[in-house]
Write a protein that holds these residues in place. Structure first.
Motif, PDB file in Angstrom:
ATOM      1  N   ALA A  84      -9.372 125.328  18.900  1.00 43.83           N
ATOM      2  CA  ALA A  84      -9.569 124.966  20.309  1.00 43.83           C
ATOM      3  C   ALA A  84     -10.982 125.346  20.740  1.00 43.83           C
ATOM      4  O   ALA A  84     -11.379 126.512  20.694  1.00 43.83           O
ATOM      5  N   ALA A  85     -11.751 124.350  21.130  1.00 49.04           N
ATOM      6  CA  ALA A  85     -13.164 124.543  21.466  1.00 49.04           C
ATOM      7  C   ALA A  85     -13.704 123.197  21.948  1.00 49.04           C
ATOM      8  O   ALA A  85     -12.970 122.215  22.040  1.00 49.04           O
ATOM      9  N   GLU A  86     -14.992 123.186  22.242  1.00 51.27           N
ATOM     10  CA  GLU A  86     -15.648 121.926  22.588  1.00 51.27           C
ATOM     11  C   GLU A  86     -16.490 121.487  21.404  1.00 51.27           C
ATOM     12  O   GLU A  86     -17.187 122.301  20.791  1.00 51.27           O
ATOM     13  N   TYR A  87     -16.435 120.210  21.123  1.00 49.59           N
ATOM     14  CA  TYR A  87     -17.107 119.658  19.958  1.00 49.59           C
ATOM     15  C   TYR A  87     -18.144 118.616  20.415  1.00 49.59           C
ATOM     16  O   TYR A  87     -17.849 117.742  21.232  1.00 49.59           O
ATOM     17  N   PHE A  88     -19.323 118.733  19.843  1.00 48.39           N
ATOM     18  CA  PHE A  88     -20.412 117.833  20.200  1.00 48.39           C
ATOM     19  C   PHE A  88     -20.911 117.100  18.964  1.00 48.39           C
ATOM     20  O   PHE A  88     -21.176 117.714  17.926  1.00 48.39           O
ATOM     21  N   CYS A  89     -21.064 115.806  19.124  1.00 49.38           N
ATOM     22  CA  CYS A  89     -21.692 114.983  18.109  1.00 49.38           C
ATOM     23  C   CYS A  89     -23.160 114.795  18.509  1.00 49.38           C
ATOM     24  O   CYS A  89     -23.474 114.712  19.712  1.00 49.38           O
ATOM     25  N   ALA A  90     -24.050 114.760  17.531  1.00 46.54           N
ATOM     26  CA  ALA A  90     -25.474 114.621  17.850  1.00 46.54           C
ATOM     27  C   ALA A  90     -26.164 113.791  16.781  1.00 46.54           C
ATOM     28  O   ALA A  90     -25.746 113.761  15.622  1.00 46.54           O
ATOM     29  N   VAL A  91     -27.226 113.140  17.184  1.00 47.65           N
ATOM     30  CA  VAL A  91     -28.064 112.374  16.262  1.00 47.65           C
ATOM     31  C   VAL A  91     -29.483 112.904  16.392  1.00 47.65           C
ATOM     32  O   VAL A  91     -29.920 113.293  17.475  1.00 47.65           O
ATOM     33  N   SER A  92     -30.180 112.948  15.287  1.00 49.06           N
ATOM     34  CA  SER A  92     -31.546 113.477  15.358  1.00 49.06           C
ATOM     35  C   SER A  92     -32.513 112.348  15.646  1.00 49.06           C
ATOM     36  O   SER A  92     -32.348 111.221  15.190  1.00 49.06           O
ATOM     37  N   ALA A 138     -34.336 103.875  21.301  1.00 46.85           N
ATOM     38  CA  ALA A 138     -33.910 105.260  21.508  1.00 46.85           C
ATOM     39  C   ALA A 138     -32.525 105.451  20.905  1.00 46.85           C
ATOM     40  O   ALA A 138     -31.713 104.539  20.859  1.00 46.85           O
ATOM     41  N   GLN A 139     -32.315 106.660  20.427  1.00 50.93           N
ATOM     42  CA  GLN A 139     -31.011 106.956  19.837  1.00 50.93           C
ATOM     43  C   GLN A 139     -30.054 107.491  20.882  1.00 50.93           C
ATOM     44  O   GLN A 139     -30.471 108.117  21.866  1.00 50.93           O
ATOM     45  N   SER A 140     -28.767 107.243  20.652  1.00 53.04           N
ATOM     46  CA  SER A 140     -27.753 107.737  21.577  1.00 53.04           C
ATOM     47  C   SER A 140     -26.458 107.973  20.834  1.00 53.04           C
ATOM     48  O   SER A 140     -26.254 107.473  19.724  1.00 53.04           O
ATOM     49  N   LEU A 167     -26.871 112.756  11.350  1.00 54.17           N
ATOM     50  CA  LEU A 167     -25.810 112.978  12.319  1.00 54.17           C
ATOM     51  C   LEU A 167     -25.213 114.363  12.145  1.00 54.17           C
ATOM     52  O   LEU A 167     -25.110 114.865  11.019  1.00 54.17           O
ATOM     53  N   PHE A 168     -24.808 114.944  13.251  1.00 53.66           N
ATOM     54  CA  PHE A 168     -24.343 116.332  13.258  1.00 53.66           C
ATOM     55  C   PHE A 168     -23.083 116.453  14.115  1.00 53.66           C
ATOM     56  O   PHE A 168     -22.918 115.737  15.098  1.00 53.66           O
ATOM     57  N   TRP A 169     -22.244 117.396  13.740  1.00 48.70           N
ATOM     58  CA  TRP A 169     -21.165 117.866  14.597  1.00 48.70           C
ATOM     59  C   TRP A 169     -21.367 119.359  14.811  1.00 48.70           C
ATOM     60  O   TRP A 169     -21.536 120.121  13.853  1.00 48.70           O
ATOM     61  N   TYR A 170     -21.336 119.744  16.102  1.00 49.62           N
ATOM     62  CA  TYR A 170     -21.420 121.143  16.486  1.00 49.62           C
ATOM     63  C   TYR A 170     -20.144 121.530  17.218  1.00 49.62           C
ATOM     64  O   TYR A 170     -19.522 120.713  17.896  1.00 49.62           O
TER      65      TYR A 170
END
Lengths: 113, 115
Positions: free
Chosen positions: A86-94, A1-3, A33-36
């Motif tokens: 200034a915000a919240e940043y999320f890293c994600a993997v598909s 599984a990815q994390s 990989l993504f940054w939102y």
């Protein structure tokens, strides 16, 4: 599984300073990989993504990220912070197969004048 | 053009009540995703649709959660007999195809508070 692991739930910088938000991933297949970014009371907006082409990826608003396979990292940087960052940043993997995203817990970026 | 929209933006409900959350994807997007964002946590995948078919429901936390989609249009996430741990922001996203080559576009979310 990815994390995905994002180090630091909060990062504080001064306006004009370097922004560095850390992301490490775990994946048994070549990852996408993504940054939102998420501004208050808004949905997520894609900043940039890595899709196995160039390891240095440039995104919107002056952000960039470098994919380092040896370190399993995809850190987000910006040379000079603005108050508007200034915000919240999320890293994600598909996930493999379809496009389910596995997100980190997020890092809130605080920018002081 | 219009982005992903969700309604209501905020919902307060009493424990034990049922709620319906709605998502309108971008026109023409065949893929639709539901995620949950609990306070202080990352986004948690719930379910996705390819057209009106839901091949993967593995993320639904319990059988109190269900979702449906009409064609390639509106989707509804239903939570029955709500519990306090269901309090979260529920985010919907759509993309042109169910491939990681295609960007997911997120709606503003529905903030659900169960009292």
């Amino acid at each position: 599984a990815q994390s995905v692991t994002q180090l630091g739930s909060h990062v504080s910088v001064s306006e004009g300073a370097l922004v560095l938000l850390r992301c490490n991933y775990s994946s048994s297949v070549p990852p996408y990989l993504f940054w939102y970014v998420q501004y208050p009371n808004q949905g997520l907006q894609l900043l940039l993504k890595y899709t196995s082409a160039a390891t240095l990826v440039k995104g919107i608003n002056g952000f960039e990220a470098e994919f380092k396979k040896s370190e399993t990292s995809f850190h987000l940087t910006k040379p000079s912070a603005h108050m508007s960052d200034a915000a919240e940043y999320f890293c994600a993997v598909s996930d493999q197969g379809f496009q389910k995203l596995v997100f980190g817990t997020g890092t809130r970026l605080l920018v002081s004048p | 053009g219009a982005g992903v929209s969700q309604s209501p933006s905020n919902k307060v409900t009493e424990k034990g009540k049922d709620v319906e959350l709605r998502c309108d994807p971008i026109s023409g997007h065949t893929a639709l995703y539901w995620y949950r964002q609990r306070l202080g946590q990352g986004l948690e995948f719930l379910i996705y649709f390819q057209g009106n078919s839901a091949p993967d429901k593995s993320g639904l936390p319990s059988d109190r959660f269900s979702a449906e989609r009409t064609g390639e249009s509106v989707s509804t996430l239903t939570i029955q007999r709500t519990q306090q741990e269901d309090s979260a922001v529920y985010l919907c996203a759509s993309s042109a195809r169910t491939s990681r080559l295609y960007e997911q576009y997120f709606g503003p979310g529905t903030r659900l508070t169960v009292t």
